[in-house]
Design an enzyme around this catalytic site. Structure first.
Site, PDB file in Angstrom:
ATOM      1  N   TYR A 313       0.847  -1.196   0.000  1.00  0.00           N
ATOM      2  CA  TYR A 313       0.000   0.000   0.000  1.00  0.00           C
ATOM      3  C   TYR A 313       0.883   1.247   0.000  1.00  0.00           C
ATOM      4  O   TYR A 313       1.806   1.369   0.807  1.00  0.00           O
ATOM      5  CB  TYR A 313      -0.904  -0.030   1.233  1.00  0.00           C
ATOM      6  CG  TYR A 313      -1.906   1.102   1.354  1.00  0.00           C
ATOM      7  CD1 TYR A 313      -2.307   1.848   0.256  1.00  0.00           C
ATOM      8  CD2 TYR A 313      -2.466   1.410   2.587  1.00  0.00           C
ATOM      9  CE1 TYR A 313      -3.234   2.875   0.376  1.00  0.00           C
ATOM     10  CE2 TYR A 313      -3.401   2.431   2.729  1.00  0.00           C
ATOM     11  CZ  TYR A 313      -3.778   3.156   1.624  1.00  0.00           C
ATOM     12  OH  TYR A 313      -4.697   4.171   1.746  1.00  0.00           O
ATOM     13  N   CYS A 314       0.619   2.170  -0.920  1.00  0.00           N
ATOM     14  CA  CYS A 314       1.307   3.462  -0.990  1.00  0.00           C
ATOM     15  C   CYS A 314       2.826   3.227  -1.100  1.00  0.00           C
ATOM     16  O   CYS A 314       3.273   2.471  -1.938  1.00  0.00           O
ATOM     17  CB  CYS A 314       0.918   4.311   0.217  1.00  0.00           C
ATOM     18  SG  CYS A 314       1.494   6.019   0.148  1.00  0.00           S
ATOM     19  N   VAL A 315       3.633   3.849  -0.241  1.00  0.00           N
ATOM     20  CA  VAL A 315       5.083   3.650  -0.348  1.00  0.00           C
ATOM     21  C   VAL A 315       5.483   2.231   0.037  1.00  0.00           C
ATOM     22  O   VAL A 315       6.551   1.752  -0.363  1.00  0.00           O
ATOM     23  CB  VAL A 315       5.864   4.671   0.505  1.00  0.00           C
ATOM     24  CG1 VAL A 315       5.645   6.074  -0.010  1.00  0.00           C
ATOM     25  CG2 VAL A 315       5.500   4.584   1.966  1.00  0.00           C
ATOM     26  N   GLY A 317       3.893  -0.213  -1.171  1.00  0.00           N
ATOM     27  CA  GLY A 317       3.806  -0.823  -2.486  1.00  0.00           C
ATOM     28  C   GLY A 317       5.021  -0.516  -3.337  1.00  0.00           C
ATOM     29  O   GLY A 317       5.488  -1.374  -4.097  1.00  0.00           O
TER      30      GLY A 317
END
Length: 577
Positions: A313-315, A317
């Site tokens: 998720y987000c960073v 990811g």
């Protein structure tokens, strides 16, 4: 007035005290940066006299029309507004902004002036794209700051409130201001919610599980099963290290983790350490090898499988994408698939956060981190708030410190305020390699002696973007999705960076779009995509079932090779910044 003066003195003392003691440096670098950027734009804009004259003529004509309309209204006549009210603009929702001629004039004059300010940036043709982006962001930020809705003498709602309470609202507001500056140890830490009713592990992050592994980088949580049989291959969640993992496990009805467990999945989740000076050396490499890759090994050992499916998720990811690229380069097959939620791997269109990632500002951040070994959590939190200042900053300044009203309790905003620090080595690499130089997308990123190429990633990838995302814009996510060498399922969900991701099916909110593999422009993909109602979660569940639908008896955390160290959500998540 006496009480207001006393509370104001406390606020001033809370601000000045840490600076007099040398605990905080006197600020001003941000103002210099804004002035420098806008100065360059104005200089180029003013170099064309015809352009300046045209803008002045249009600006004056608009004000003449506005004056004429206001005079008509003051004499009791009707007048068509130069700038009609926007029902989506919450700053001017009070009826007096349109019903009272004076306040209507203030509203329209402000919006007319803001339009000219934006025109100055837009009209300059030979402007460096990075400079234009920064200038546009700063103009928007300054325009939001000087809105008449933010000041007592020009806001009808504040005037009524102050008169009705005989100034009591200002006393309450100044008292809260002093408390919030003290809470920020000399910097204003705007309270966005009443956090007194929330506690991690008590009414947030309550999905049952155990911490089954811990090192200096992370704790690994294995969640207790909710079904007798579970899918054979486990799922490992890699949350962002900039925020804490429990955005995916807020309350039971909003918890993505709980939903996944109820779907018969064995779920592991990384809970990153909240670093301090001892962790200054921890690099991107450390987060990959001692973080994700170690967690993969533990999950494999616990479940007795050769590989795991992963979610970033987000960073988190972005870090996961780096990891699978590294593993593709080295022939490592321990990760069978990757789901990337609101994740950028190509930072060409990375949105307004790029404003804070030029060479000079990164050097300033690195200098600050060098002093203590990490970046305070408030640093990134402020950047995230600034890119949505009309939602995350100015409404709270008005509500808290001018209306004197404490914000309502809201679990998501409590999580948002529960920021984490970032170790110097890791954060510097992230800013430079991703935001500044876009090395992963360009095939130039090196990790642990390997140059990474996303085209070599052959495992299936599920790529989720959200339509209104300010942090990972859908255009940016879509562009990055085209870099992987294996099959990619691209999905575009409604809403933004958090609400678009954390969208339980039972709510039947928003929608999502599915289509073919990401190729060409995003708009072309949209034109041939299909809209589906509700949450994207069931679509993801069907996708991951297509990769492995075999089942085994449920695994209880702590009963395998790794003993339980403590109950979920663990200890790292409870360390406050």
């Amino acid at each position: 007035m006496a009480r207001l003066w006393e509370a104001g003195g406390k606020a001033m003392a809370a601000y000045i005290g840490p600076r007099e003691r040398g605990e905080k440096k006197v600020g001003g670098a941000e103002i210099v940066e804004i002035a420098k950027t806008l100065g360059q734009v104005v200089e180029k804009w003013a170099s064309d006299p015809d352009r300046v004259l045209s803008a002045q003529r249009d600006f004056a004509a608009g004000f003449v029309e506005l004056w004429a309309g206001t005079l008509k209204r003051l004499s009791g006549e009707a007048a068509t507004p130069v700038i009609p009210p926007d029902p989506k603009d919450g700053r001017f929702k009070d009826p007096e902004w349109t019903e009272h001629p004076v306040f209507d004039f203030l509203r329209q004059a402000y919006l007319h002036s803001a339009k000219l300010a934006n025109r100055v940036v837009d009209d300059v043709e030979d402007l460096d794209p990075r400079l234009r982006h920064k200038a546009s962001f700063y103009v928007k930020l300054l325009s939001n700051a000087v809105s008449p809705s933010n000041f007592l003498p020009t806001n009808p709602e504040l005037i009524r409130e102050t008169i009705a309470s005989k100034g009591e609202n200002l006393v309450r507001g100044m008292t809260m201001l002093a408390e919030d500056i003290a809470a920020g140890r000399g910097d204003l830490r705007i309270r966005q919610t009443d956090g007194s009713g929330f506690e991690v592990g008590k009414n947030l992050a309550t999905t049952a599980g155990k911490v089954v592994f811990r090192n200096e980088v992370f704790e690994l949580i294995q969640y207790a099963p909710a079904t007798d049989l579970v899918r054979t291959r486990p799922v490992l969640i890699v949350p962002p290290w900039i925020n804490k993992f429990y955005v995916l496990d807020l309350t039971p009805e909003k918890s993505m983790i709980r939903w996944m467990v109820e779907q018969g999945l064995t779920v592991f989740c990384i809970s990153w350490v909240n670093p301090d000076a001892r962790h200054a050396h921890m690099s991107f490499d450390s987060y990959m090898r001692d973080g994700i890759m170690k967690a993969v090994d533990v999950a494999r050992d616990v479940c007795g499988t050769d590989s795991v499916d992963t979610i970033g998720y987000c960073v988190g990811g972005t870090l996961l994408a780096v990891t699978i690229a590294y593993m593709a380069q080295t022939g490592d097959e321990r990760i069978a698939s990757a789901t990337l939620m609101a994740t950028q791997v190509d930072f060409t269109y990375a949105g307004d956060l790029k404003v804070f990632a030029d060479e000079e500002q990164i050097q300033a951040v690195e200098a600050k981190m060098a002093e203590q070994g990490y970046l305070e959590g408030a640093g990134m939190a402020n950047a995230f708030n600034l890119i949505r200042s009309n939602d995350m900053i100015f409404p709270y300044l008005v509500n808290n410190y001018l209306k004197g009203k404490a914000p309502f309790p809201f679990d998501l905003l409590y999580w948002n305020s529960d920021a984490t620090r970032m170790p110097a080595a890791n954060h510097s690499f992230y800013l430079r390699s991703c935001y500044l130089n876009n090395e992963l997308a360009r095939g130039r990123m090196e990790i642990a002696g390997q140059k990474l190429d996303l085209a070599k990633v052959a495992i299936p990838v599920y790529e989720l973007a959200t339509r209104e995302d300010h942090i990972a814009p859908p255009k940016s996510v879509y562009l990055g999705a085209q870099l992987f060498g294996g099959p990619v399922r691209f999905v575009l969900a409604g809403s933004g960076h958090i609400a678009g991701v954390v969208n339980p099916p039972a709510k039947m909110k928003y929608h999502y779009r599915v289509g073919g593999e990401p190729k060409g422009e995003l708009q072309h993909w949209l034109d041939r995509s299909e809209e589906k109602p509700g949450s994207w979660w069931p679509d993801w569940r069907a996708w991951i079932a297509s990769l492995d639908a075999t089942m085994v008896p449920a695994r209880m955390p702590g009963e395998g090779k790794y003993e339980a160290l403590c109950d979920a959500p663990g200890t790292y998540v409870k360390i406050r910044s």
